[in-house]
Design a protein around this motif. Structure first.
Motif, PDB file in Angstrom:
ATOM      1  N   LYS A 508       0.837  -1.192   0.000  1.00 58.00           N
ATOM      2  CA  LYS A 508       0.000   0.000   0.000  1.00 58.00           C
ATOM      3  C   LYS A 508       0.874   1.245   0.000  1.00 58.00           C
ATOM      4  O   LYS A 508       1.838   1.338   0.765  1.00 58.00           O
ATOM      5  N   ASP A 509       0.542   2.197  -0.870  1.00 58.62           N
ATOM      6  CA  ASP A 509       1.276   3.463  -0.947  1.00 58.62           C
ATOM      7  C   ASP A 509       0.286   4.569  -1.291  1.00 58.62           C
ATOM      8  O   ASP A 509       0.013   4.822  -2.471  1.00 58.62           O
ATOM      9  N   PRO A 510      -0.294   5.230  -0.297  1.00 64.38           N
ATOM     10  CA  PRO A 510      -1.304   6.271  -0.569  1.00 64.38           C
ATOM     11  C   PRO A 510      -0.793   7.389  -1.465  1.00 64.38           C
ATOM     12  O   PRO A 510      -1.574   8.007  -2.195  1.00 64.38           O
ATOM     13  N   ALA A 511       0.519   7.662  -1.440  1.00 66.86           N
ATOM     14  CA  ALA A 511       1.069   8.744  -2.266  1.00 66.86           C
ATOM     15  C   ALA A 511       1.308   8.322  -3.704  1.00 66.86           C
ATOM     16  O   ALA A 511       1.598   9.161  -4.559  1.00 66.86           O
ATOM     17  N   CYS A 512       1.211   7.027  -3.999  1.00 69.72           N
ATOM     18  CA  CYS A 512       1.429   6.497  -5.353  1.00 69.72           C
ATOM     19  C   CYS A 512       2.810   6.866  -5.890  1.00 69.72           C
ATOM     20  O   CYS A 512       2.969   7.198  -7.068  1.00 69.72           O
ATOM     21  N   SER A 517       2.294  -0.737  -6.511  1.00 68.64           N
ATOM     22  CA  SER A 517       1.634  -0.488  -5.237  1.00 68.64           C
ATOM     23  C   SER A 517       0.171  -0.166  -5.489  1.00 68.64           C
ATOM     24  O   SER A 517      -0.255   0.015  -6.630  1.00 68.64           O
ATOM     25  N   TRP A 518      -0.602  -0.086  -4.401  1.00 67.23           N
ATOM     26  CA  TRP A 518      -2.018   0.231  -4.524  1.00 67.23           C
ATOM     27  C   TRP A 518      -2.401   1.320  -3.529  1.00 67.23           C
ATOM     28  O   TRP A 518      -1.721   1.551  -2.525  1.00 67.23           O
ATOM     29  N   ALA A 519      -3.503   1.974  -3.832  1.00 68.93           N
ATOM     30  CA  ALA A 519      -4.085   2.969  -2.937  1.00 68.93           C
ATOM     31  C   ALA A 519      -5.569   3.058  -3.267  1.00 68.93           C
ATOM     32  O   ALA A 519      -6.019   2.566  -4.312  1.00 68.93           O
ATOM     33  N   THR A 520      -6.329   3.654  -2.389  1.00 70.62           N
ATOM     34  CA  THR A 520      -7.742   3.887  -2.685  1.00 70.62           C
ATOM     35  C   THR A 520      -7.866   5.101  -3.597  1.00 70.62           C
ATOM     36  O   THR A 520      -7.128   6.075  -3.460  1.00 70.62           O
ATOM     37  N   GLY A 521      -8.792   5.034  -4.552  1.00 72.88           N
ATOM     38  CA  GLY A 521      -9.005   6.150  -5.457  1.00 72.88           C
ATOM     39  C   GLY A 521      -9.932   7.190  -4.857  1.00 72.88           C
ATOM     40  O   GLY A 521     -10.620   6.943  -3.861  1.00 72.88           O
ATOM     41  N   ASP A 522      -9.960   8.353  -5.463  1.00 66.69           N
ATOM     42  CA  ASP A 522     -10.826   9.438  -5.024  1.00 66.69           C
ATOM     43  C   ASP A 522     -12.240   9.183  -5.539  1.00 66.69           C
ATOM     44  O   ASP A 522     -12.471   9.208  -6.753  1.00 66.69           O
ATOM     45  N   PRO A 523     -13.225   8.937  -4.668  1.00 71.15           N
ATOM     46  CA  PRO A 523     -14.581   8.635  -5.152  1.00 71.15           C
ATOM     47  C   PRO A 523     -15.217   9.783  -5.931  1.00 71.15           C
ATOM     48  O   PRO A 523     -16.067   9.553  -6.796  1.00 71.15           O
ATOM     49  N   LEU A 695       1.595   3.125 -16.309  1.00 69.71           N
ATOM     50  CA  LEU A 695       0.203   3.512 -16.092  1.00 69.71           C
ATOM     51  C   LEU A 695      -0.140   3.618 -14.611  1.00 69.71           C
ATOM     52  O   LEU A 695       0.423   2.906 -13.776  1.00 69.71           O
ATOM     53  N   VAL A 696      -1.078   4.503 -14.326  1.00 68.77           N
ATOM     54  CA  VAL A 696      -1.798   4.500 -13.054  1.00 68.77           C
ATOM     55  C   VAL A 696      -3.248   4.190 -13.397  1.00 68.77           C
ATOM     56  O   VAL A 696      -3.921   4.973 -14.069  1.00 68.77           O
ATOM     57  N   ILE A 697      -3.711   3.019 -12.971  1.00 68.94           N
ATOM     58  CA  ILE A 697      -5.036   2.517 -13.324  1.00 68.94           C
ATOM     59  C   ILE A 697      -5.970   2.716 -12.142  1.00 68.94           C
ATOM     60  O   ILE A 697      -5.669   2.282 -11.025  1.00 68.94           O
ATOM     61  N   GLU A 698      -7.093   3.358 -12.389  1.00 69.55           N
ATOM     62  CA  GLU A 698      -8.101   3.537 -11.348  1.00 69.55           C
ATOM     63  C   GLU A 698      -9.387   2.840 -11.771  1.00 69.55           C
ATOM     64  O   GLU A 698      -9.748   2.839 -12.952  1.00 69.55           O
ATOM     65  N   CYS A 719     -10.177   1.792  -6.391  1.00 73.05           N
ATOM     66  CA  CYS A 719      -8.783   1.378  -6.239  1.00 73.05           C
ATOM     67  C   CYS A 719      -7.924   2.149  -7.220  1.00 73.05           C
ATOM     68  O   CYS A 719      -8.405   2.620  -8.265  1.00 73.05           O
ATOM     69  N   ARG A 720      -6.654   2.282  -6.876  1.00 70.42           N
ATOM     70  CA  ARG A 720      -5.664   2.917  -7.745  1.00 70.42           C
ATOM     71  C   ARG A 720      -4.437   2.019  -7.760  1.00 70.42           C
ATOM     72  O   ARG A 720      -3.805   1.795  -6.726  1.00 70.42           O
ATOM     73  N   LEU A 721      -4.117   1.486  -8.938  1.00 71.72           N
ATOM     74  CA  LEU A 721      -2.977   0.586  -9.104  1.00 71.72           C
ATOM     75  C   LEU A 721      -1.861   1.353  -9.798  1.00 71.72           C
ATOM     76  O   LEU A 721      -2.030   1.854 -10.914  1.00 71.72           O
ATOM     77  N   ASN A 722      -0.720   1.429  -9.139  1.00 69.44           N
ATOM     78  CA  ASN A 722       0.347   2.323  -9.562  1.00 69.44           C
ATOM     79  C   ASN A 722       1.478   1.561 -10.240  1.00 69.44           C
ATOM     80  O   ASN A 722       2.162   0.752  -9.611  1.00 69.44           O
TER      81      ASN A 722
END
Length: 734
Positions: A508-512, A517-523, A695-698, A719-722
């Motif tokens: 997990k890396d919220p700063a991407c 790594s992964w993080a939650t995306g902005d809804p 890519l950054v995939i959301e 989700c956000r896959l970095n």
């Protein structure tokens, strides 16, 4: 051929595409009607509604419709789509339309019919006639409906698909206007400016023609292209990869290039698709192909990405045409002066103005000529492909007479020795040729010619290329783009032998900032149906998610990996062992190929499931209900233009487009999405896979709300896959 459509009935001419016992395809023209979820076929236009059809089938929630693109059969181009039953893929029906517009209309109507036919709503469905398609025996399949749920369908499905479901800033900035065209350059944070000045530039203009006519004009490489494309001297199709992809070679004229530049050529992979609203997307990128090495006297330029987006406006009479290019011209002087490279690329983009003038002078009537060239090019490409394969199979020293004798002996030997359906479709039978029979002949006759020992089921030619074959082709075509890598040549990092828990292989890396790594995306960037959607069709920004993302996996394996929630070493079972009440929701995306890749994201619901009525209904519903409601919104927030166009930003009922399997456990529901179940999706994913590390995939997941009580919608999770890297994927344990 024309179609007639009303509120409750659709009818028109289509072609049934069948295969004989040698695996060769043939077509038969039939008149089809679709009414009350019953698809009927006639040899002639029926004179009354009481006339008995030649064939018929029920279109229910177990039926899927896939777009197979264009295909040439006996010197005629068809736009193919296939109906199949998810309970048994042997029950399917392959149909062809004369144009992409007709095919799209039929596909939408059939998809609507499948959605309307819910498992609990059968009061208005007429009984099907006794004579059913042997290849689509839908009524003979027994289904258990004890756990079925009632649901309604909103007719706004395809209207919704016309607009973007993601709010994102535009990466384009205007820098000029010339000859009635606006010119934009791409400016964003992913480094669209190449070091060699090959920045992405786009021209935008309005053309007085239908999107279909413009599409065929742009795709044609014959003499008609010289009427508008002043850059291309000659073009040809090198290889036809599949129904949406081919390899094209273009020799460019030199009189429009800068002084001192030699002649240039391009070898590109061309991919196309049609959107639900009639928009055509054509994408290009440079490749290397063994059948087309660099030409003497030409310098091969490198097209990093490019293509067209042709969108109908004003009721379809006009089209907005966007033409984009990011190209390295391979000239040392341009490396020193990037503005000169931009000038050449801008000059090439002015083809849009020439296209506009062509349609203006012909008053939009350019379809027939370009469509004929399009057919001939496809036919020639397929003849080259078949001729090469036939030559490889037959010894050169065999005379024509000996070849005919050999073919007869082989047919007799193979027919007498085979009894299974798969053996009849063996690839060794692909290249026999048979004369085309007239349309008046019943298409069942060819099937009855088989020997008594063979089953009389549908003998369908294997779809080529297969998932593995397509991946192999893409691996052989080494692209010249920054960031692209061939999977077989990747040197993987040393395997980490330590054990791991499923749901923890991606950090997990919220700063991407960390790759892989992964993080939650902005809804708030995703649009969902609002409370008054059924009245005003207005979507609103999502504010939050029902579930919390707790983990992600990036795996590879030699086989399909599924049901992670039941594995003892998963985070789901660890919570269950601790006696925790949380409920888990897992989305498992299977990417096919010689190596199977898996993206799995894990969400956790902290409140009781019963408090969320729509989610509770979805979790405990049957597969037909789940397929009609589960929705995915994709978004490439960082990446190249060509990848963003491939993926799009539109919500999709994923269960209607791809095959989904559901695994229900005590404290979890897992959805397995098989990308390989669709030829189009498989091709897109295998193409995008080479760009993953750039890519950054959301993604956002939700359950579609169709009734007032189910609105407004709520996101299940984001989700956000970095920057996923195939070299860092984890080998799945048995």
């Amino acid at each position: 051929m024309g179609i007639t459509q009303s509120d409750d009935k659709m009818e028109g001419w289509l072609y049934t595409i069948r295969s004989n016992r040698f695996g060769l395809q043939f077509s038969r023209k039939r008149y089809f009607t679709l009414q009350n979820n019953v698809l009927k076929s006639y040899k002639t236009i029926p004179t009354s509604e009481k006339e008995e059809p030649d064939r018929s089938a029920i279109i229910d929630s177990y039926i899927r419709v896939t777009d197979n693109g264009r295909e040439s059969i006996h010197k005629k181009v068809f736009f193919i789509f296939t109906l199949y039953n998810t309970s048994n893929h042997n029950y399917q029906l392959k149909l062809g339309a004369s144009s992409s517009e007709e095919a799209a209309t039929w596909i939408h109507s059939l998809q609507d019919a499948a959605l309307k036919k819910s498992s609990g709503n059968t009061s208005n469905i007429v009984d099907p006639p006794k004579k059913m398609w042997s290849s689509l025996r839908l009524s003979s399949i027994k289904r258990t409906r004890g756990n079925s749920m009632d649901w309604n369908f909103s007719p706004s499905l395809h209207t919704e698909a016309m607009t973007s479901d993601v709010i994102a800033p535009s990466p384009w900035k205007i820098f000029g206007c010339q000859n009635g065209l606006r010119f934009f350059k791409e400016v964003n944070d992913w480094d669209s400016h190449g070091r060699n000045g090959d920045e992405a530039i786009m021209a935008v203009g309005m053309v007085a023609g239908t999107s279909e006519a413009i599409f065929h004009t742009v795709m044609a490489l014959g003499p008609s292209r010289s009427e508008w494309d002043f850059c291309c001297y000659r073009g040809s199709v090198v290889e036809h990869l599949d129904d949406h992809t081919d390899i094209v070679h273009q020799l460019l004229c030199s009189d429009w290039l800068s002084w001192g530049m030699g002649r240039r050529d391009l070898l590109i992979q061309r991919y196309w698709r049609r959107e639900d609203d009639g928009t055509y997307v054509i994408l290009y990128h440079s490749v290397i192909h063994k059948k087309c090495p660099p030409q003497s006297g030409y310098v091969r330029a490198c097209l990093k990405s490019g293509g067209y987006v042709i969108t109908p406006v004003n009721g379809g009479n006009k089209s907005l045409v966007k033409h984009m290019l990011a190209i390295d011209w391979k000239h040392w002087r341009l490396y020193l002066c990037p503005s000169a490279a931009r000038s050449i690329t801008t000059r090439m983009l002015e083809k849009v103005a020439a296209l506009r003038e062509l349609f203006k002078t012909k008053q939009g009537n350019c379809l027939s000529e370009s469509y004929g060239e399009f057919e001939r090019e496809m036919e020639l490409a397929q003849m080259k492909k078949e001729g090469t394969q036939t030559k490889a199979q037959e010894p050169e020293e065999i005379s024509n007479t000996d070849k005919d004798t050999l073919i007869v002996e082989e047919v007799e030997k193979q027919t007498s020795g085979r009894a299974s359906l798969m053996d009849v479709n063996d690839t060794s039978d692909e290249f026999f040729d048979v004369p085309e029979t007239s349309d008046s002949t019943d298409y069942d006759c060819l099937e009855n010619e088989s020997s008594p020992g063979l089953p009389s089921l549908n003998r369908q030619q294997p779809e080529l290329p297969s998932a593995a074959g397509l991946v192999k082709n893409l691996q052989e075509l080494a692209t010249q783009k920054k960031g692209y890598m061939e999977l077989p040549e990747v040197t993987r990092e040393e395997e980490n032998i330590t054990t791991y828990s499923y749901g923890t292989t991606l950090q997990k890396d919220p700063a991407c900032n960390v790759p892989c790594s992964w993080a939650t995306g902005d809804p708030s960037v995703f649009l969902i149906r609002g409370e008054n959607y059924l009245k005003d069709h207005h979507k609103i920004n999502a504010k939050s998610t029902l579930m919390q993302m707790v983990g992600a996996d990036w795996l590879r394996s030699g086989k399909r990996e599924n049901d992670f929630g039941s594995r003892p070493d998963s985070i789901v079972q660890k919570y269950a062992a601790w006696g925790r009440p949380e409920f888990f929701f897992i989305v498992n995306i299977q990417i096919p190929g010689t190596t199977m890749y898996t993206i799995a994201v894990y969400y956790m619901l902290k409140t009781p499931l019963e408090e969320h009525l729509l989610l509770h209904k979805f979790v405990n519903g049957d597969d037909a209900y789940r397929n009609s409601r589960f929705k995915l919104i994709p978004y490439i927030s960082t990446g190249s233009w060509i990848v963003k166009q491939c993926v799009g930003k539109k919500a999709c009922l994923i269960g209607q487009a791809l095959e989904c399997h559901y695994y229900r456990g005590t404290n979890y529901l897992e959805i397995e999405i098989d990308v390989g179940s669709s030829t189009l999706a498989r091709g897109v994913m295998n193409f995008v896979l080479g760009y993953f590390n750039n890519l950054v995939i959301e993604m956002a997941f939700l359950i579609q709300g169709n009734t007032q009580e189910e609105l407004p919608e709520s996101l299940l999770g984001t989700c956000r896959l970095n920057h996923l890297d195939v070299t860092k994927s984890v080998l799945a344990t048995p």
